[in-house]
Design a protein around this motif. Structure first.
Motif, mmCIF file in Angstrom:
data_model
loop_
_atom_site.group_PDB
_atom_site.id
_atom_site.type_symbol
_atom_site.label_atom_id
_atom_site.label_comp_id
_atom_site.label_asym_id
_atom_site.label_seq_id
_atom_site.Cartn_x
_atom_site.Cartn_y
_atom_site.Cartn_z
ATOM 1 N N TRP A 28 38.659 54.775 23.684
ATOM 2 C CA TRP A 28 40.009 54.380 23.285
ATOM 3 C C TRP A 28 39.991 53.348 22.164
ATOM 4 O O TRP A 28 41.037 52.950 21.662
ATOM 5 N N GLY A 29 38.810 52.880 21.807
ATOM 6 C CA GLY A 29 38.680 51.993 20.664
ATOM 7 C C GLY A 29 38.902 50.535 20.963
ATOM 8 O O GLY A 29 38.878 49.701 20.059
ATOM 9 N N GLY A 30 39.114 50.181 22.237
ATOM 10 C CA GLY A 30 39.325 48.792 22.618
ATOM 11 C C GLY A 30 38.203 48.296 23.494
ATOM 12 O O GLY A 30 37.317 49.043 23.915
ATOM 13 N N TYR A 31 38.255 47.019 23.821
ATOM 14 C CA TYR A 31 37.204 46.383 24.619
ATOM 15 C C TYR A 31 37.766 45.662 25.838
ATOM 16 O O TYR A 31 37.015 45.239 26.708
ATOM 17 N N TRP A 32 39.091 45.507 25.890
ATOM 18 C CA TRP A 32 39.691 44.807 27.034
ATOM 19 C C TRP A 32 41.110 45.336 27.213
ATOM 20 O O TRP A 32 41.955 45.154 26.360
ATOM 21 N N ALA A 33 41.356 45.972 28.351
ATOM 22 C CA ALA A 33 42.644 46.629 28.581
ATOM 23 C C ALA A 33 43.523 45.878 29.579
ATOM 24 O O ALA A 33 44.576 46.378 29.951
ATOM 25 N N TRP A 34 43.094 44.697 30.022
ATOM 26 C CA TRP A 34 43.801 43.955 31.058
ATOM 27 C C TRP A 34 43.981 44.811 32.312
ATOM 28 O O TRP A 34 45.006 44.766 32.990
ATOM 29 N N ASP A 35 42.967 45.589 32.596
ATOM 30 C CA ASP A 35 42.913 46.379 33.814
ATOM 31 C C ASP A 35 42.799 45.425 35.013
ATOM 32 O O ASP A 35 42.206 44.352 34.901
ATOM 33 N N PRO A 36 43.375 45.753 36.180
ATOM 34 C CA PRO A 36 43.316 44.837 37.327
ATOM 35 C C PRO A 36 41.910 44.362 37.687
ATOM 36 O O PRO A 36 41.720 43.204 38.060
ATOM 37 N N VAL A 37 40.931 45.252 37.589
ATOM 38 C CA VAL A 37 39.574 44.850 37.949
ATOM 39 C C VAL A 37 38.949 43.992 36.852
ATOM 40 O O VAL A 37 38.164 43.082 37.134
ATOM 41 N N PHE A 58 46.659 31.716 35.923
ATOM 42 C CA PHE A 58 47.889 32.066 36.652
ATOM 43 C C PHE A 58 48.627 33.203 35.959
ATOM 44 O O PHE A 58 49.161 34.107 36.619
ATOM 45 N N GLY A 59 48.657 33.176 34.603
ATOM 46 C CA GLY A 59 49.309 34.257 33.872
ATOM 47 C C GLY A 59 48.656 35.603 34.152
ATOM 48 O O GLY A 59 49.335 36.620 34.349
ATOM 49 N N VAL A 60 47.319 35.611 34.195
ATOM 50 C CA VAL A 60 46.592 36.854 34.504
ATOM 51 C C VAL A 60 46.871 37.274 35.946
ATOM 52 O O VAL A 60 47.096 38.457 36.238
ATOM 53 N N PHE A 61 46.849 36.294 36.847
ATOM 54 C CA PHE A 61 47.095 36.590 38.264
ATOM 55 C C PHE A 61 48.485 37.189 38.475
ATOM 56 O O PHE A 61 48.635 38.201 39.160
ATOM 57 N N TRP A 62 49.493 36.571 37.860
ATOM 58 C CA TRP A 62 50.855 37.052 38.049
ATOM 59 C C TRP A 62 51.028 38.450 37.474
ATOM 60 O O TRP A 62 51.651 39.313 38.109
ATOM 61 N N GLY A 63 50.490 38.681 36.295
ATOM 62 C CA GLY A 63 50.590 40.016 35.714
ATOM 63 C C GLY A 63 49.864 41.064 36.533
ATOM 64 O O GLY A 63 50.284 42.228 36.592
ATOM 65 N N THR A 64 48.784 40.656 37.207
ATOM 66 C CA THR A 64 48.002 41.597 38.012
ATOM 67 C C THR A 64 48.704 41.960 39.307
ATOM 68 O O THR A 64 48.710 43.127 39.721
ATOM 69 N N VAL A 65 49.279 40.961 39.975
ATOM 70 C CA VAL A 65 49.887 41.220 41.290
ATOM 71 C C VAL A 65 51.357 41.603 41.194
ATOM 72 O O VAL A 65 51.949 42.010 42.210
ATOM 73 N N MET A 75 49.433 45.871 28.621
ATOM 74 C CA MET A 75 48.779 44.989 27.665
ATOM 75 C C MET A 75 49.743 44.094 26.897
ATOM 76 O O MET A 75 49.414 42.924 26.645
ATOM 77 N N PRO A 76 50.933 44.570 26.486
ATOM 78 C CA PRO A 76 51.831 43.683 25.722
ATOM 79 C C PRO A 76 52.166 42.389 26.455
ATOM 80 O O PRO A 76 52.214 41.322 25.840
ATOM 81 N N PHE A 77 52.385 42.473 27.770
ATOM 82 C CA PHE A 77 52.682 41.255 28.535
ATOM 83 C C PHE A 77 51.518 40.277 28.472
ATOM 84 O O PHE A 77 51.693 39.085 28.173
ATOM 85 N N PHE A 78 50.321 40.766 28.781
ATOM 86 C CA PHE A 78 49.155 39.883 28.811
ATOM 87 C C PHE A 78 48.866 39.299 27.429
ATOM 88 O O PHE A 78 48.559 38.105 27.296
ATOM 89 N N ASN A 79 48.952 40.134 26.393
ATOM 90 C CA ASN A 79 48.692 39.630 25.044
ATOM 91 C C ASN A 79 49.714 38.573 24.637
ATOM 92 O O ASN A 79 49.373 37.560 24.012
ATOM 93 N N THR A 80 50.978 38.806 24.994
ATOM 94 C CA THR A 80 52.034 37.847 24.638
ATOM 95 C C THR A 80 51.829 36.508 25.339
ATOM 96 O O THR A 80 52.032 35.442 24.748
ATOM 97 N N VAL A 81 51.427 36.555 26.608
ATOM 98 C CA VAL A 81 51.237 35.324 27.376
ATOM 99 C C VAL A 81 49.958 34.602 26.971
ATOM 100 O O VAL A 81 49.933 33.376 26.801
ATOM 101 N N GLN A 82 48.880 35.367 26.801
ATOM 102 C CA GLN A 82 47.570 34.741 26.610
ATOM 103 C C GLN A 82 47.303 34.302 25.174
ATOM 104 O O GLN A 82 46.526 33.360 24.960
#
Length: 660
Positions: free
Chosen positions: A234-243, A363-370, A387-394
């Motif tokens: 997919w050409g990326g290296y980090w998808a903010w996948d739950p795991v 916490f931002g990662v945790f909230w987006g994950t759960v 991904m847009p949520f995580f990128n915007t927050v992080q």
């Protein structure tokens, strides 16, 4: 073999229960003989865990398909290296690996020369043995690694093709070493509280353990990102996948802990905060395991058909509640001995701001994950967070952390005067602004990118000044040559300059993230044989479409010649692999890398007449991700290599010391 392999699990469980009970009894009666007996049991547990690991390795390597685990994760055609690494491809095997590492760490602590006779050792051993008992219970009664099938199949199901990659040989191992490693400072912290040792002894003794655990977590995330980049197509290296998030959250809190403990050591502050951080980091390792094995969230990395989530959730709850109870019972003692901040403009203040940013990011990662679970529980609909949520927050948090990292080295402990601030930061700030102006002139127009690169330039300048001023001061006293002075300066202050190397590595990674997220170019095009695809400065000639067979796998591949600015720079051969024992094909990308950018080509589809569809991406500055990762590893190793423990004895003895 069946009886022997299973015996290693159940004997290990019995020994773990015995060692836990006998050490606990030894602590309560202050009987060193009982404690020594429990410590001897830990050695026996290691033998059992090692025999279990070797047994499963043997069964996998020799294709013993009468065992369910071997059938599920290997096949006779699988290369031997992937047969062996299938040990951590499934639930029971990976938990066996986790248990082995946990027992190994416990033995290293229980018999550490540096900790010989220390009254904390029995408490630490008991806490770690509680973890060991839990994992052996899971292996013995829930996720059994040595289950025999009623009928022996002719062939196994094979290993998931996505796991047949060199990165996946190392990625899970390093992650587990990091996860398990964070149990060590947790056990030290709990032991210190139980003994009412509220000084920084436990921090000094666990510094190296914590850095090593952090390093392994870093390596796990790095290898995982590299695997995703080359294997998933997919050409990326980090998808903010739950795991992915599950391994990133404890990395963030452990990073915060490594910084804040320096304040406790120097200023006797943040004691409650530090213990809370290590409890949180330990809990997040269990939470990550819960996510991977519960099936509550969809992930490309998660284990299939798992019912282990509830057990880990219960264990995590018991561990966290118990830890918080111990912390609260010692709260007044910790509060009474705490120091205070002298100034908001100081190194310790910058460390605290860094901590708040790191915990905020976690916490931002945790909230987006759960959040999908929360939304399903509240509204009955599972809302996916992408991904847009995580990128915007992080993104702003990353930028803020980079700025704090840039200014921190030039701040003084306790208090920095305005005069010193002006002296230290005026020239670096001017140079950073000039660099930002040059970027705009050179065509970098996006505001966030310009600001981000400007902060990175500031970080490079301030860190260079730290090295420069240190060498200059040392040469003034010793008259040494520059390189010798630099070498001795760094080796005399390994922790500081190793940390600076890690900062520089993170700055390189930030360069790669900013470049690849803001200036990547992608196109999808269907072309005939002999046609070309043009993107940016590249022309990619489609020369040939063919197929071949490797073992039981069929491979369709395209041969392509790549030109940049009219000059031939190489050939690539993107592939689509169809596995004989797996339904879904996988992509092997065509890749040409440079320090400036990556050309990334995926064979998406094709027709009988040779017409094919390709996905082509130009990913700027990806190489700096891997360079920065290498710098992090070098800096971490430099910080812990040949480090020395402080010769400190706790105030409270608790049990009689051993006779050396």
């Amino acid at each position: 073999m069946y009886l022997f392999a299973n015996a290693t699990i159940y004997v290990g469980l019995a020994l773990a229960i015995y060692s836990l009970l006998i050490i606990t009894l030894g602590i309560s009666t202050k009987n060193q003989k009982l404690i020594n007996s429990g410590k001897g049991g830990v050695i026996a547990i290691l033998v059992c865990a090692s025999m279990a690991m070797l047994s499963l390795f043997y069964l996998l390597a020799t294709s013993q398909f009468q065992y369910e685990y071997v059938t599920d994760y290997t096949s006779s055609e699988l290369p031997i290296i992937y047969k062996l690494t299938a040990l951590w491809a499934g639930n029971s095997g990976s938990l066996l690996l986790w248990t082995f590492f946990l027992v190994l760490y416990t033995v290293m602590i229980a018999f550490s020369r540096k900790m010989r006779g220390n009254p904390m050792v029995p408490y630490i051993s008991a806490i770690l043995l509680g973890n060991i008992v839990f994992f052996f219970l899971i292996l013995g009664f829930v996720a059994k690694p040595f289950i025999l099938l009623d009928q022996v199949p002719i062939e196994g199901h094979g290993l998931n093709p996505m796991l047949q990659n060199p990165g996946m040989i190392i990625h899970p191992v390093t992650l587990y070493l990091g996860y398990v490693g964070l149990a060590i400072p947790f056990a030290f912290a709990m032991a210190a509280l139980l003994l009412k040792n509220v000084d920084d002894f436990w921090i000094k003794m666990t510094r190296r353990w914590t850095i090593i655990a952090w390093l392994f977590l870093s390596l796990g995330n790095i290898f995982g990102g590299q695997w995703a980049y080359v294997e998933l197509g997919w050409g990326g290296y980090w998808a903010w996948d739950p795991v992915e998030n599950a391994s990133f959250m404890p990395w963030l809190t452990a990073t915060a802990f490594l910084h804040s403990v320096m304040i406790q050591e120097r200023k006797n502050m943040l004691k409650i905060w530090n213990i809370s951080l290590i409890i949180t980091s330990y809990a997040l390792t269990l939470f990550g395991t819960f996510l991977v094995r519960s099936g509550v969230l969809t992930s490309v990395h998660a284990f299939a058909n798992s019912n282990l989530g509830l057990y880990f959730l219960i264990f995590m709850g018991v561990a966290v509640i118990g830890a918080l109870y111990v912390l609260m019972s010692r709260y007044s003692l910790l509060k009474r001995s705490a120091g205070e901040f002298n100034s908001y403009i100081s190194k310790e203040s910058s460390f605290l701001i860094n901590n708040l940013l790191l915990v905020g990011a976690a916490f931002g990662v945790f909230w987006g994950t759960v959040f999908p679970l929360v939304s399903e529980a509240v509204r009955g609909t599972k809302v996916t967070v992408g991904m847009p949520f995580f990128n915007t927050v992080q993104a702003p948090i990353l930028l803020s952390m980079m700025f704090v990292m840039a200014v921190c080295p030039l701040l003084a402990w306790q208090r920095s005067s305005l005069k010193n601030l002006k002296k230290n930061f005026l020239i670096p700030a001017i140079l950073a602004v000039v660099a930002m102006a040059l970027m705009v002139v050179l065509g970098i127009q996006k505001a966030w990118a310009v600001i981000g690169f400007g902060v990175i330039v500031l970080l490079f300048i301030t860190h260079f000044l730290e090295f420069y001023r240190g060498v200059k001061a040392r040469r003034k006293m010793t008259k040494e040559k520059v390189y010798l002075s630099l070498y001795r300066l760094m080796t005399k202050n390994r922790r500081r300059y190793g940390g600076y190397m890690v900062h520089i590595g993170i700055a390189f990674i930030a360069m790669g993230i900013i470049g690849s997220q803001n200036y990547d170019v992608q196109t999808m095009k269907t072309v005939n044989l002999g046609d070309s695809i043009e993107v940016k400065d590249y022309r990619i000639n489609y020369e040939r479409l063919d197929q071949k067979r490797e073992g039981i796998n069929d491979i369709v591949y395209a041969e392509m010649t790549v030109f940049k600015n009219g000059k031939r720079i190489g050939n690539i051969m993107p592939e689509k692999v169809f596995y004989g024992n797996w339904d879904q094909p996988s992509s092997e990308v065509g890749l040409i890398s440079s320090l400036k950018e990556d050309l990334y080509v995926v064979l998406s589809d094709w027709e009988d007449d040779g017409k094919a569809t390709f996905i082509v991406k130009v990913n700027p500055m990806i190489a700096w991700l891997w360079i920065g990762s290498f710098m992090i590893v070098i800096g971490s190793l430099f910080a812990v290599w040949n480090g020395k423990y402080q010769n400190i004895t706790p105030r409270y003895t608790g049990v009689r010391k051993e006779v050396s």
